[in-house]
Design a protein around this motif. Structure first.
Motif, PDB file in Angstrom:
ATOM      1  N   MET A   5       0.852  -1.187   0.000  1.00 57.46           N
ATOM      2  CA  MET A   5       0.000   0.000   0.000  1.00 57.46           C
ATOM      3  C   MET A   5       0.890   1.240   0.000  1.00 57.46           C
ATOM      4  N   VAL A   6       0.526   2.231  -0.824  1.00 59.84           N
ATOM      5  CA  VAL A   6       1.300   3.466  -0.927  1.00 59.84           C
ATOM      6  C   VAL A   6       0.374   4.672  -0.823  1.00 59.84           C
ATOM      7  N   THR A   7       0.940   5.772  -0.375  1.00 58.55           N
ATOM      8  CA  THR A   7       0.250   7.058  -0.403  1.00 58.55           C
ATOM      9  C   THR A   7       1.082   7.981  -1.268  1.00 58.55           C
ATOM     10  N   LEU A   8       0.484   8.497  -2.325  1.00 61.26           N
ATOM     11  CA  LEU A   8       1.179   9.385  -3.249  1.00 61.26           C
ATOM     12  C   LEU A   8       0.621  10.793  -3.104  1.00 61.26           C
ATOM     13  N   VAL A   9       1.501  11.774  -3.139  1.00 58.59           N
ATOM     14  CA  VAL A   9       1.109  13.182  -3.105  1.00 58.59           C
ATOM     15  C   VAL A   9       1.657  13.803  -4.373  1.00 58.59           C
ATOM     16  N   GLY A  10       0.771  14.321  -5.220  1.00 58.39           N
ATOM     17  CA  GLY A  10       1.236  14.880  -6.488  1.00 58.39           C
ATOM     18  C   GLY A  10       0.131  15.599  -7.218  1.00 58.39           C
ATOM     19  N   ASN A  11       0.227  15.609  -8.550  1.00 61.29           N
ATOM     20  CA  ASN A  11      -0.720  16.335  -9.396  1.00 61.29           C
ATOM     21  C   ASN A  11      -1.283  15.435 -10.491  1.00 61.29           C
ATOM     22  N   VAL A  12      -2.522  15.689 -10.845  1.00 62.00           N
ATOM     23  CA  VAL A  12      -3.166  14.968 -11.947  1.00 62.00           C
ATOM     24  C   VAL A  12      -2.498  15.406 -13.238  1.00 62.00           C
ATOM     25  N   ALA A  13      -1.978  14.452 -14.008  1.00 56.31           N
ATOM     26  CA  ALA A  13      -1.222  14.776 -15.223  1.00 56.31           C
ATOM     27  C   ALA A  13      -2.042  14.662 -16.500  1.00 56.31           C
ATOM     28  N   ARG A  28      -9.409   6.094 -15.027  1.00 56.83           N
ATOM     29  CA  ARG A  28      -7.965   5.940 -15.244  1.00 56.83           C
ATOM     30  C   ARG A  28      -7.380   7.313 -15.526  1.00 56.83           C
ATOM     31  N   PHE A  29      -6.233   7.614 -14.893  1.00 57.04           N
ATOM     32  CA  PHE A  29      -5.516   8.850 -15.187  1.00 57.04           C
ATOM     33  C   PHE A  29      -4.052   8.686 -14.806  1.00 57.04           C
ATOM     34  N   ARG A  30      -3.222   9.582 -15.342  1.00 61.91           N
ATOM     35  CA  ARG A  30      -1.801   9.592 -15.008  1.00 61.91           C
ATOM     36  C   ARG A  30      -1.590  10.596 -13.890  1.00 61.91           C
ATOM     37  N   PHE A  31      -0.663  10.249 -12.994  1.00 57.86           N
ATOM     38  CA  PHE A  31      -0.434  11.024 -11.795  1.00 57.86           C
ATOM     39  C   PHE A  31       1.055  11.318 -11.687  1.00 57.86           C
ATOM     40  N   SER A  68     -14.935  14.972 -10.246  1.00 58.49           N
ATOM     41  CA  SER A  68     -14.364  15.946  -9.314  1.00 58.49           C
ATOM     42  C   SER A  68     -12.970  16.447  -9.644  1.00 58.49           C
ATOM     43  N   VAL A  69     -12.243  15.780 -10.520  1.00 58.24           N
ATOM     44  CA  VAL A  69     -10.813  16.051 -10.672  1.00 58.24           C
ATOM     45  C   VAL A  69     -10.490  16.524 -12.086  1.00 58.24           C
ATOM     46  N   SER A  70      -9.617  17.521 -12.166  1.00 57.62           N
ATOM     47  CA  SER A  70      -9.161  18.053 -13.452  1.00 57.62           C
ATOM     48  C   SER A  70      -7.636  18.009 -13.524  1.00 57.62           C
ATOM     49  N   VAL A  71      -7.115  18.156 -14.723  1.00 53.97           N
ATOM     50  CA  VAL A  71      -5.669  18.146 -14.944  1.00 53.97           C
ATOM     51  C   VAL A  71      -5.020  19.267 -14.133  1.00 53.97           C
ATOM     52  N   GLY A  72      -3.902  18.946 -13.485  1.00 51.65           N
ATOM     53  CA  GLY A  72      -3.132  19.924 -12.737  1.00 51.65           C
ATOM     54  C   GLY A  72      -3.504  20.042 -11.274  1.00 51.65           C
ATOM     55  N   PRO A  74      -3.896  19.219  -7.360  1.00 43.75           N
ATOM     56  CA  PRO A  74      -3.112  18.446  -6.398  1.00 43.75           C
ATOM     57  C   PRO A  74      -3.987  17.423  -5.682  1.00 43.75           C
ATOM     58  N   LEU A  75      -3.507  16.170  -5.616  1.00 38.91           N
ATOM     59  CA  LEU A  75      -4.262  15.090  -4.974  1.00 38.91           C
ATOM     60  C   LEU A  75      -3.374  14.293  -4.044  1.00 38.91           C
ATOM     61  N   LEU A  76      -4.028  13.553  -3.174  1.00 35.90           N
ATOM     62  CA  LEU A  76      -3.410  12.470  -2.420  1.00 35.90           C
ATOM     63  C   LEU A  76      -4.121  11.209  -2.888  1.00 35.90           C
ATOM     64  N   VAL A  77      -3.355  10.184  -3.203  1.00 32.58           N
ATOM     65  CA  VAL A  77      -3.921   8.912  -3.653  1.00 32.58           C
ATOM     66  C   VAL A  77      -3.354   7.814  -2.770  1.00 32.58           C
ATOM     67  N   TYR A  78      -4.238   7.008  -2.207  1.00 31.87           N
ATOM     68  CA  TYR A  78      -3.844   5.866  -1.378  1.00 31.87           C
ATOM     69  C   TYR A  78      -4.338   4.613  -2.070  1.00 31.87           C
ATOM     70  N   GLY A  79      -3.441   3.633  -2.263  1.00 27.41           N
ATOM     71  CA  GLY A  79      -3.873   2.418  -2.942  1.00 27.41           C
ATOM     72  C   GLY A  79      -2.807   1.356  -3.035  1.00 27.41           C
ATOM     73  N   ARG A  80      -3.133   0.314  -3.798  1.00 26.71           N
ATOM     74  CA  ARG A  80      -2.246  -0.840  -3.976  1.00 26.71           C
ATOM     75  C   ARG A  80      -1.278  -0.589  -5.128  1.00 26.71           C
ATOM     76  N   LEU A  81       0.004  -0.745  -4.840  1.00 24.06           N
ATOM     77  CA  LEU A  81       1.034  -0.579  -5.856  1.00 24.06           C
ATOM     78  C   LEU A  81       1.111  -1.838  -6.698  1.00 24.06           C
ATOM     79  N   LYS A  82       1.114  -1.669  -8.013  1.00 24.56           N
ATOM     80  CA  LYS A  82       1.206  -2.796  -8.948  1.00 24.56           C
ATOM     81  C   LYS A  82       2.298  -2.476  -9.965  1.00 24.56           C
TER      82      LYS A  82
END
Length: 150
Positions: A5-13, A28-31, A68-72, A74-82
């Motif tokens: 499990m990971v928590t990522l802090v970044g931006n919707v790409a 589906r989106f790139r982060f 709810s989400v647009s390009v650019g 800032p989000l936090l995403v928590y989930g399973r790393l694959k």
């Protein structure tokens, strides 16, 4: 049980793509996640390497992200790393995906207004009954801002 499990802090790409599948809707989106480092010589923050992840979100979370989400943003995403490997055009490539369990706007970088969705009880839906929410969603309500206290 043994998921990473990971928590990522970044931006919707990229724009969030949503589609219905036999297993339920999926978004589906790139982060993009960029490391920030303090540069002692310059006395400023500088950007490091940017890592890109493909985020998948199923069912309700996917639908909410698409709405709810647009390009650019800032989000936090928590989930399973694959991590997966594929061979394309004779080259071996590695892809890093995250199957999101939860996601939300990064409130250290801005404000957001939460709107709860109303879902019908399963039995009521089966009978075709209309559900009236106990407390209606108020889209006319403006987000509140906090004033600085002297």
């Amino acid at each position: 049980m043994n998921d990473t499990m990971v928590t990522l802090v970044g931006n919707v790409a990229t724009a969030v793509e949503y589609r219905d599948t036999a297993a339920g809707g999926v978004a589906r989106f790139r982060f993009a996640v960029t490391a920030r480092r303090w540069d002692r010589e310059r006395g400023t923050w500088s950007d490091g390497h940017t890592s890109f992840y493909t985020v998948f979100a199923w069912r309700t979370l996917g639908a909410h992200l698409a709405a709810s989400v647009s390009v650019g943003e800032p989000l936090l995403v928590y989930g399973r790393l694959k991590v997966r490997e594929e061979e394309r055009e004779g080259r071996r490539r590695v892809f890093v995906d995250v199957e999101a369990v939860a996601a939300g706007h990064d409130l250290t970088r801005g404000t957001a207004a939460f709107r709860r969705t109303v879902t019908a009880e399963p039995r009521a839906r089966e009978r075709g009954e209309d559900i009236v929410p106990a407390s209606p969603v108020r889209p006319d309500r403006e987000p509140q801002t906090l004033e600085a206290v002297p």
